[in-house]
Write a protein that holds these residues in place. Structure first.
Motif, PDB file in Angstrom:
ATOM      1  N   HIS A 124       3.950  15.575  16.462  1.00 45.50           N
ATOM      2  CA  HIS A 124       4.803  15.862  15.507  1.00 45.50           C
ATOM      3  C   HIS A 124       4.234  16.410  14.284  1.00 45.50           C
ATOM      4  O   HIS A 124       4.271  17.497  13.753  1.00 45.50           O
ATOM      5  CB  HIS A 124       6.010  15.028  15.221  1.00 45.50           C
ATOM      6  CG  HIS A 124       6.826  15.372  14.015  1.00 45.50           C
ATOM      7  ND1 HIS A 124       7.928  16.422  14.073  1.00 45.50           N
ATOM      8  CD2 HIS A 124       7.026  14.948  12.540  1.00 45.50           C
ATOM      9  CE1 HIS A 124       8.593  16.546  13.097  1.00 45.50           C
ATOM     10  NE2 HIS A 124       8.109  15.888  11.858  1.00 45.50           N
ATOM     11  N   ASN A 125       3.328  15.408  13.880  1.00 49.19           N
ATOM     12  CA  ASN A 125       2.376  15.852  12.609  1.00 49.19           C
ATOM     13  C   ASN A 125       1.468  17.094  12.930  1.00 49.19           C
ATOM     14  O   ASN A 125       1.353  17.845  11.999  1.00 49.19           O
ATOM     15  CB  ASN A 125       1.458  14.585  12.308  1.00 49.19           C
ATOM     16  CG  ASN A 125       2.302  13.447  12.013  1.00 49.19           C
ATOM     17  OD1 ASN A 125       3.554  13.435  11.293  1.00 49.19           O
ATOM     18  ND2 ASN A 125       1.736  12.139  11.819  1.00 49.19           N
ATOM     19  N   LEU A 126       1.096  17.173  14.151  1.00 46.86           N
ATOM     20  CA  LEU A 126       0.283  18.255  14.460  1.00 46.86           C
ATOM     21  C   LEU A 126       1.043  19.531  14.504  1.00 46.86           C
ATOM     22  O   LEU A 126       0.740  20.573  14.251  1.00 46.86           O
ATOM     23  CB  LEU A 126      -0.334  18.156  16.005  1.00 46.86           C
ATOM     24  CG  LEU A 126      -1.186  19.298  16.507  1.00 46.86           C
ATOM     25  CD1 LEU A 126      -2.378  19.660  15.532  1.00 46.86           C
ATOM     26  CD2 LEU A 126      -1.571  18.753  17.817  1.00 46.86           C
ATOM     27  N   ASN A 127       2.542  19.542  15.068  1.00 41.21           N
ATOM     28  CA  ASN A 127       3.236  20.590  15.001  1.00 41.21           C
ATOM     29  C   ASN A 127       3.561  21.007  13.413  1.00 41.21           C
ATOM     30  O   ASN A 127       3.854  22.324  13.318  1.00 41.21           O
ATOM     31  CB  ASN A 127       4.469  20.414  15.655  1.00 41.21           C
ATOM     32  CG  ASN A 127       4.313  20.189  17.248  1.00 41.21           C
ATOM     33  OD1 ASN A 127       3.363  20.623  17.873  1.00 41.21           O
ATOM     34  ND2 ASN A 127       5.334  19.450  17.899  1.00 41.21           N
ATOM     35  N   ILE A 154       2.926  25.088   9.272  1.00 39.56           N
ATOM     36  CA  ILE A 154       2.291  25.585   8.114  1.00 39.56           C
ATOM     37  C   ILE A 154       1.099  26.788   7.898  1.00 39.56           C
ATOM     38  O   ILE A 154       1.388  27.590   7.423  1.00 39.56           O
ATOM     39  CB  ILE A 154       1.944  24.450   7.212  1.00 39.56           C
ATOM     40  CG1 ILE A 154       3.148  23.329   6.739  1.00 39.56           C
ATOM     41  CG2 ILE A 154       1.080  24.872   5.953  1.00 39.56           C
ATOM     42  CD1 ILE A 154       2.634  22.059   6.172  1.00 39.56           C
ATOM     43  N   LEU A 155       0.215  26.448   9.067  1.00 37.05           N
ATOM     44  CA  LEU A 155      -0.839  27.417   9.098  1.00 37.05           C
ATOM     45  C   LEU A 155      -0.125  28.759   9.688  1.00 37.05           C
ATOM     46  O   LEU A 155      -0.530  29.767   9.423  1.00 37.05           O
ATOM     47  CB  LEU A 155      -1.773  26.874  10.351  1.00 37.05           C
ATOM     48  CG  LEU A 155      -2.557  25.689   9.572  1.00 37.05           C
ATOM     49  CD1 LEU A 155      -3.626  25.201  10.661  1.00 37.05           C
ATOM     50  CD2 LEU A 155      -3.311  25.979   8.584  1.00 37.05           C
ATOM     51  N   THR A 156       0.872  28.581  10.375  1.00 40.52           N
ATOM     52  CA  THR A 156       1.402  29.970  11.168  1.00 40.52           C
ATOM     53  C   THR A 156       1.997  30.731  10.135  1.00 40.52           C
ATOM     54  O   THR A 156       2.041  31.895   9.801  1.00 40.52           O
ATOM     55  CB  THR A 156       2.479  29.670  12.206  1.00 40.52           C
ATOM     56  OG1 THR A 156       1.585  28.738  13.399  1.00 40.52           O
ATOM     57  CG2 THR A 156       2.999  30.750  12.850  1.00 40.52           C
ATOM     58  N   VAL A 206       1.344  30.564   6.870  1.00 34.36           N
ATOM     59  CA  VAL A 206       0.819  31.193   5.762  1.00 34.36           C
ATOM     60  C   VAL A 206      -0.209  32.411   6.356  1.00 34.36           C
ATOM     61  O   VAL A 206      -0.580  33.324   5.850  1.00 34.36           O
ATOM     62  CB  VAL A 206      -0.837  30.040   5.406  1.00 34.36           C
ATOM     63  CG1 VAL A 206      -1.853  30.525   4.757  1.00 34.36           C
ATOM     64  CG2 VAL A 206      -0.142  29.005   4.770  1.00 34.36           C
ATOM     65  N   THR A 207      -0.362  32.220   7.829  1.00 35.25           N
ATOM     66  CA  THR A 207      -1.146  33.327   8.522  1.00 35.25           C
ATOM     67  C   THR A 207       0.163  34.569   8.714  1.00 35.25           C
ATOM     68  O   THR A 207      -0.406  35.502   8.295  1.00 35.25           O
ATOM     69  CB  THR A 207      -1.412  32.930   9.833  1.00 35.25           C
ATOM     70  OG1 THR A 207      -1.941  31.895   9.922  1.00 35.25           O
ATOM     71  CG2 THR A 207      -1.906  34.160  10.781  1.00 35.25           C
ATOM     72  N   ALA A 208       1.261  34.348   8.910  1.00 33.10           N
ATOM     73  CA  ALA A 208       2.355  35.360   8.802  1.00 33.10           C
ATOM     74  C   ALA A 208       2.424  36.138   7.330  1.00 33.10           C
ATOM     75  O   ALA A 208       2.717  37.281   7.280  1.00 33.10           O
ATOM     76  CB  ALA A 208       3.656  34.685   9.376  1.00 33.10           C
ATOM     77  N   ILE A 209       2.086  35.171   6.208  1.00 31.20           N
ATOM     78  CA  ILE A 209       2.132  35.954   5.054  1.00 31.20           C
ATOM     79  C   ILE A 209       1.120  36.554   4.849  1.00 31.20           C
ATOM     80  O   ILE A 209       1.235  37.927   4.146  1.00 31.20           O
ATOM     81  CB  ILE A 209       2.358  34.806   3.870  1.00 31.20           C
ATOM     82  CG1 ILE A 209       3.607  33.896   4.007  1.00 31.20           C
ATOM     83  CG2 ILE A 209       2.128  35.427   2.550  1.00 31.20           C
ATOM     84  CD1 ILE A 209       3.616  32.864   3.176  1.00 31.20           C
ATOM     85  N   LYS A 237      14.025  27.284   6.365  1.00 31.25           N
ATOM     86  CA  LYS A 237      13.658  25.804   6.524  1.00 31.25           C
ATOM     87  C   LYS A 237      12.200  25.660   7.335  1.00 31.25           C
ATOM     88  O   LYS A 237      11.979  24.566   7.780  1.00 31.25           O
ATOM     89  CB  LYS A 237      14.640  24.907   6.777  1.00 31.25           C
ATOM     90  CG  LYS A 237      15.726  24.773   5.992  1.00 31.25           C
ATOM     91  CD  LYS A 237      16.958  23.838   6.756  1.00 31.25           C
ATOM     92  CE  LYS A 237      18.134  23.754   5.560  1.00 31.25           C
ATOM     93  NZ  LYS A 237      19.082  22.734   6.065  1.00 31.25           N
ATOM     94  N   TRP A 238      11.568  26.591   7.323  1.00 30.83           N
ATOM     95  CA  TRP A 238      10.145  26.750   7.729  1.00 30.83           C
ATOM     96  C   TRP A 238       9.201  26.279   6.591  1.00 30.83           C
ATOM     97  O   TRP A 238       8.021  25.755   7.435  1.00 30.83           O
ATOM     98  CB  TRP A 238       9.807  27.978   8.457  1.00 30.83           C
ATOM     99  CG  TRP A 238      10.754  28.405   9.493  1.00 30.83           C
ATOM    100  CD1 TRP A 238      11.365  27.563  10.079  1.00 30.83           C
ATOM    101  CD2 TRP A 238      10.697  29.776  10.027  1.00 30.83           C
ATOM    102  NE1 TRP A 238      12.328  28.353  11.114  1.00 30.83           N
ATOM    103  CE2 TRP A 238      11.630  29.898  11.037  1.00 30.83           C
ATOM    104  CE3 TRP A 238       9.995  31.210   9.785  1.00 30.83           C
ATOM    105  CZ2 TRP A 238      11.884  30.973  11.761  1.00 30.83           C
ATOM    106  CZ3 TRP A 238      10.018  32.004  10.456  1.00 30.83           C
ATOM    107  CH2 TRP A 238      11.130  32.224  11.585  1.00 30.83           C
TER     108      TRP A 238
END
Length: 292
Positions: free
Chosen positions: A226-229, A234-236, A238-241, A290-291
């Motif tokens: 869950h923590n890894l997800n 968050i990384l996804t 940031v990448t999408a932005i 809520k992402w």
């Protein structure tokens, strides 16, 4: 009543004793084997019981066992083991030994194995606070070391569970045999019943702790996943932005003279403002979903 305890004797010396008491050759072979699952066999004038005794414990659940064989006759008990047995030594030095022997070989053997069961019970009860601590701190304490400790505990609990399932079956069969063949020996039946109940409790405790350790491992892995997800989400985001921003920066960073906005006096501010609008809009969309 005669009790003969055999420890580190020569094969010839042992054989003289076994021959005198007419012990079955196959049971002698089983008693001499380095490792053999606990078992029980009945003959006309005696019973053969093979158990494993806890002889040393270490930090946590790590333990060593000693194979102890018992030949139980009408008026004799022969115990055989390669190395010193704590349970047998305690009864050999006990002031209650003479009174116990007067009650018969089966009562004496049940008392010895009852001491073996108490050692296993102490091992499990000493481990219970550690298991409770793992359970209480599961949410706050994570890491590879905790997972390794839990896997190690589960491994030793699996061994205890397998061992006590053997002991449980052995003493159930012994109790059944006593009730069928020696139903009038109430003292022996009562003593064997006490030991059977102890091994039954050990079997259930080992299974319970084994399941709890497995649940804690599964919970630990689930929390880690869950923590890894959460990190990957968050990384996804940031990448999408930054993907559309990087595209615009790369597009207008090309060295071509025929880019219409290149020579516009406010082109830089228009591009930076447009990129800010894109980033702000994406952040607002992600928060609404809520992402973030």
């Amino acid at each position: 009543m005669l009790w003969i305890d055999i420890e580190q004797e020569s094969a010839a010396s042992e054989q003289l004793i076994f021959d005198q008491f007419k012990c079955h050759p196959l049971t002698i072979l089983d008693a001499r084997r380095a490792r053999h699952p606990p078992k029980i066999e009945h003959f006309t004038d005696q019973s053969f019981v093979l158990l494993r005794e806890l002889v040393a414990d270490h930090e946590g659940l790590a333990f060593d066992t000693l194979q102890v064989a018992g030949f139980i006759g009408n008026n004799f008990l022969i115990t055989r083991h390669e190395n010193p047995s704590p349970a047998i030594s305690s009864w050999l030095d006990s002031a209650k030994l003479s009174g116990l022997m007067a009650r018969g070989p089966m009562v004496l053997f049940a008392s010895i194995t009852n001491s073996m069961g108490l050692a296993y019970l102490d091992l499990l009860l000493d481990f219970e606070p550690a298991l409770s601590e793992y359970e209480d701190t599961l949410l706050s304490t994570q890491g590879d070391s905790v997972l390794r400790d839990l896997i190690s505990c589960k491994t030793w609990l699996r061994k205890l569970k397998r061992l006590h399932s053997y002991h449980d079956r052995v003493y159930l069969e012994l109790l059944t045999h006593l009730k069928q063949e020696h139903g009038d020996d109430i003292d022996a039946i009562h003593s064997v019943t006490d030991v059977y109940e102890k091994f039954e409790r050990l079997n259930s405790l080992s299974a319970l702790y084994y399941d709890l350790a497995g649940d804690l491992i599964d919970g630990h892995i689930s929390l880690t996943s869950h923590n890894l997800n959460e990190t990957m989400r968050i990384l996804t985001v940031v990448t999408a932005i930054f993907v559309p921003l990087g595209f615009l920066a790369g597009l207008y960073g090309m060295n071509f003279d025929n880019i219409p906005e290149l020579h516009h006096p406010n082109g830089y501010f228009f591009l930076v403002g447009f990129m800010a609008i894109i980033a702000t809009s994406l952040v607002a969309i992600f928060k609404r979903n809520k992402w973030l």
